[in-house]
Design a protein around this motif. Structure first.
Motif, PDB file in Angstrom:
ATOM      1  N   GLY A 138      43.441  37.661  28.634  1.00 57.82           N
ATOM      2  CA  GLY A 138      44.005  36.427  28.105  1.00 57.82           C
ATOM      3  C   GLY A 138      44.434  36.567  26.661  1.00 57.82           C
ATOM      4  N   ILE A 139      43.634  37.264  25.860  1.00 50.21           N
ATOM      5  CA  ILE A 139      43.945  37.433  24.435  1.00 50.21           C
ATOM      6  C   ILE A 139      45.209  38.269  24.245  1.00 50.21           C
ATOM      7  CG2 ILE A 139      43.129  38.371  22.228  1.00 50.21           C
ATOM      8  CD1 ILE A 139      40.254  37.871  23.266  1.00 50.21           C
ATOM      9  N   ILE A 140      45.355  39.333  25.005  1.00 54.45           N
ATOM     10  CA  ILE A 140      46.443  40.271  24.744  1.00 54.45           C
ATOM     11  C   ILE A 140      47.752  39.896  25.416  1.00 54.45           C
ATOM     12  CG2 ILE A 140      44.796  42.167  24.455  1.00 54.45           C
ATOM     13  CD1 ILE A 140      45.782  43.247  27.200  1.00 54.45           C
ATOM     14  N   TYR A 141      47.715  39.027  26.465  1.00 53.31           N
ATOM     15  CA  TYR A 141      48.927  38.926  27.303  1.00 53.31           C
ATOM     16  C   TYR A 141      49.245  37.549  27.845  1.00 53.31           C
ATOM     17  CZ  TYR A 141      52.351  41.731  29.987  1.00 53.31           C
ATOM     18  OH  TYR A 141      53.491  42.345  30.459  1.00 53.31           O
ATOM     19  N   ASP A 142      48.234  36.653  27.933  1.00 51.22           N
ATOM     20  CA  ASP A 142      48.472  35.426  28.697  1.00 51.22           C
ATOM     21  C   ASP A 142      47.635  34.285  28.128  1.00 51.22           C
ATOM     22  OD1 ASP A 142      48.785  33.428  30.583  1.00 51.22           O
ATOM     23  OD2 ASP A 142      48.652  34.775  32.309  1.00 51.22           O
ATOM     24  N   ALA A 143      48.257  33.493  27.269  1.00 44.26           N
ATOM     25  CA  ALA A 143      47.547  32.373  26.643  1.00 44.26           C
ATOM     26  C   ALA A 143      47.120  31.337  27.673  1.00 44.26           C
ATOM     27  CB  ALA A 143      48.443  31.728  25.586  1.00 44.26           C
ATOM     28  N   ASP A 144      47.944  31.129  28.716  1.00 48.29           N
ATOM     29  CA  ASP A 144      47.583  30.168  29.762  1.00 48.29           C
ATOM     30  C   ASP A 144      46.341  30.622  30.515  1.00 48.29           C
ATOM     31  OD1 ASP A 144      49.721  28.559  29.077  1.00 48.29           O
ATOM     32  OD2 ASP A 144      51.037  29.344  30.636  1.00 48.29           O
ATOM     33  N   PHE A 145      46.243  31.912  30.777  1.00 45.44           N
ATOM     34  CA  PHE A 145      45.063  32.450  31.461  1.00 45.44           C
ATOM     35  C   PHE A 145      43.828  32.275  30.589  1.00 45.44           C
ATOM     36  CE2 PHE A 145      42.635  36.426  32.865  1.00 45.44           C
ATOM     37  CZ  PHE A 145      42.082  35.805  33.978  1.00 45.44           C
ATOM     38  N   PHE A 146      43.961  32.523  29.294  1.00 44.29           N
ATOM     39  CA  PHE A 146      42.842  32.326  28.368  1.00 44.29           C
ATOM     40  C   PHE A 146      42.375  30.876  28.427  1.00 44.29           C
ATOM     41  CE2 PHE A 146      40.736  31.506  24.360  1.00 44.29           C
ATOM     42  CZ  PHE A 146      40.029  32.665  24.107  1.00 44.29           C
ATOM     43  N   ALA A 147      43.327  29.938  28.406  1.00 44.40           N
ATOM     44  CA  ALA A 147      42.968  28.518  28.458  1.00 44.40           C
ATOM     45  C   ALA A 147      42.302  28.181  29.795  1.00 44.40           C
ATOM     46  CB  ALA A 147      44.208  27.657  28.243  1.00 44.40           C
ATOM     47  N   TRP A 148      42.777  28.796  30.876  1.00 46.77           N
ATOM     48  CA  TRP A 148      42.166  28.572  32.186  1.00 46.77           C
ATOM     49  C   TRP A 148      40.713  29.046  32.178  1.00 46.77           C
ATOM     50  CZ3 TRP A 148      39.696  30.881  36.205  1.00 46.77           C
ATOM     51  CH2 TRP A 148      39.700  30.219  37.429  1.00 46.77           C
ATOM     52  N   LEU A 149      40.470  30.198  31.573  1.00 45.48           N
ATOM     53  CA  LEU A 149      39.097  30.700  31.473  1.00 45.48           C
ATOM     54  C   LEU A 149      38.221  29.727  30.687  1.00 45.48           C
ATOM     55  CD1 LEU A 149      39.812  34.463  30.652  1.00 45.48           C
ATOM     56  CD2 LEU A 149      38.984  33.551  32.831  1.00 45.48           C
ATOM     57  N   GLU A 150      38.769  29.194  29.592  1.00 46.66           N
ATOM     58  CA  GLU A 150      38.004  28.234  28.786  1.00 46.66           C
ATOM     59  C   GLU A 150      37.573  27.031  29.619  1.00 46.66           C
ATOM     60  OE1 GLU A 150      39.553  28.370  24.239  1.00 46.66           O
ATOM     61  OE2 GLU A 150      41.073  27.786  25.707  1.00 46.66           O
TER      62      GLU A 150
END
Length: 361
Positions: A190-202
């Motif tokens: 999420g940090i390196i490539y996909d902000a939406d995925f990072f937010a989904w993890l949150e």
């Protein structure tokens, strides 16, 4: 079942993800043109749980695969252990079409891939990763290696598997700590490539920690898809693929200074990501708010933010034995925001030492 393709031209291969994928394994092996004999490499933890079942699948597909069991743990990722596997392959009469199968976590996958890449200058290689960490990281992308006393993964090759099979039912056999270790690498994507995925993890920490099937399938498939896309663009780490090393420069130093036994790889990566984010702030690349989001997610996934039993001077020296150090210059992967990173070789030593001091506890 989910399928992710790693697109590398004639060396493209599938990643099959699902619960109960025996038929897919049998079908693939049956149509691959392998020799009648192969070798399954596993370890003392994984082997008793599923090695006989996997061997039975290969037998049903026409391949008698001998099970070879190695000691569990990072010390097995060595030239000495590789030599033992070479000897066993020769004793079994394996030829250039004999598949060698990695059944286990990252240590088994890296070691077995190194053996497959080297034996007879390369034989068919299959990955059946059994840990969350191996499923989302080491089993995808073709980096295989063994360790040296002076550094991790310094002796190895780029060698792609024929296929990767991820049976999610195996995750239920893992201790919680092994699941958490895998989450370190997943946060990285999420940090390196996909902000939406990072937010989904949150927003889905509870479901992920509970191993809710839909959540687990999503995080594995999305992580594999991100890594596959990066590998497609830069198979041999000459440019873009370096971003996959976010957090790893410090992580490898943490692992070395704690004897590869105190921290699981994903735990060390979590510490390394916290350090890389802090360096990014010091370099004026990342906002402190985003650094706090990174730290908060690491903490929410029950991963460490600092390392015990390490010394700043020793860790700093270790950085120069890392593969990402070229010509005496450390190539740091630093964050410019959630979902965006870049590579820098101009980080002042005083900043590095300051952050390392803050990570040591």
């Amino acid at each position: 079942m989910r399928k992710v393709m790693v697109e590398l031209g004639t060396r493209s291969y599938p990643i099959i993800i699902g619960s109960g994928i025996d038929d897919e394994i049998i079908s693939f092996v049956r149509t691959s043109g392998y020799s009648a004999h192969g070798m399954i490499v596993t370890d003392m933890n994984v082997g008793p749980l599923c090695a006989d079942d996997i061997a039975a699948l290969f037998a049903a597909a026409g391949v008698h695969a001998e099970i070879v069991t190695i000691p569990a743990g990072e010390p097995s990722k060595s030239l000495a252990q590789a030599n033992d596997l070479f000897t066993r392959a020769i004793e079994l009469g394996l030829d250039r079409n004999s598949p060698i199968i990695a059944l286990g976590g990252g240590v088994v996958g890296d070691l077995t891939g190194f053996v497959a890449a080297s034996y007879m200058r390369g034989v068919p290689f299959l990955q059946i990763p059994t840990s969350l960490l191996a499923q989302v990281d080491s089993s995808v992308g073709g980096k295989v290696a063994v360790n040296h006393a002076l550094g991790k993964n310094l002796i190895g090759a780029f060698y792609q598997p024929d296929a990767v099979f991820m049976d999610l039912k195996l995750l239920r056999t893992l201790p919680k700590r092994e699941i958490l270790s895998g989450l370190g690498e997943i946060i990285k994507y999420g940090i390196i490539y996909d902000a939406d995925f990072f937010a989904w993890l949150e927003g889905h920490c509870v479901d992920i920690l509970a191993l809710e099937p839909a959540a687990v399938t999503h995080i594995i498939a999305r992580s594999c898809a991100i890594k596959a896309d990066v590998v497609r663009q830069d198979e041999r780490e000459s440019g873009l693929r370096r971003i996959l090393n976010f957090g790893h420069t410090i992580a490898h130093a943490v692992e070395k200074e704690t004897g590869y036994v105190r921290y699981r790889h994903g735990e060390a990566v979590a510490i390394g990501m916290a350090g890389a984010a802090a360096i990014s702030v010091q370099m004026g690349l990342l906002s402190d708010d985003d650094r706090m989001r990174i730290n908060d997610l690491i903490r929410a996934m029950e991963l460490p933010l600092s390392a015990e039993g390490v010394k700043v001077d020793a860790m700093h020296a270790d950085l120069f034995h890392d593969k990402k150090t070229v010509g005496g210059r450390i190539h740091w992967v630093l964050a410019e925001g959630i979902g965006r990173v870049s590579v820098h070789s101009d980080v002042p030593e005083e900043i590095v030492r300051k952050i390392l001091l803050g990570l040591s506890s």
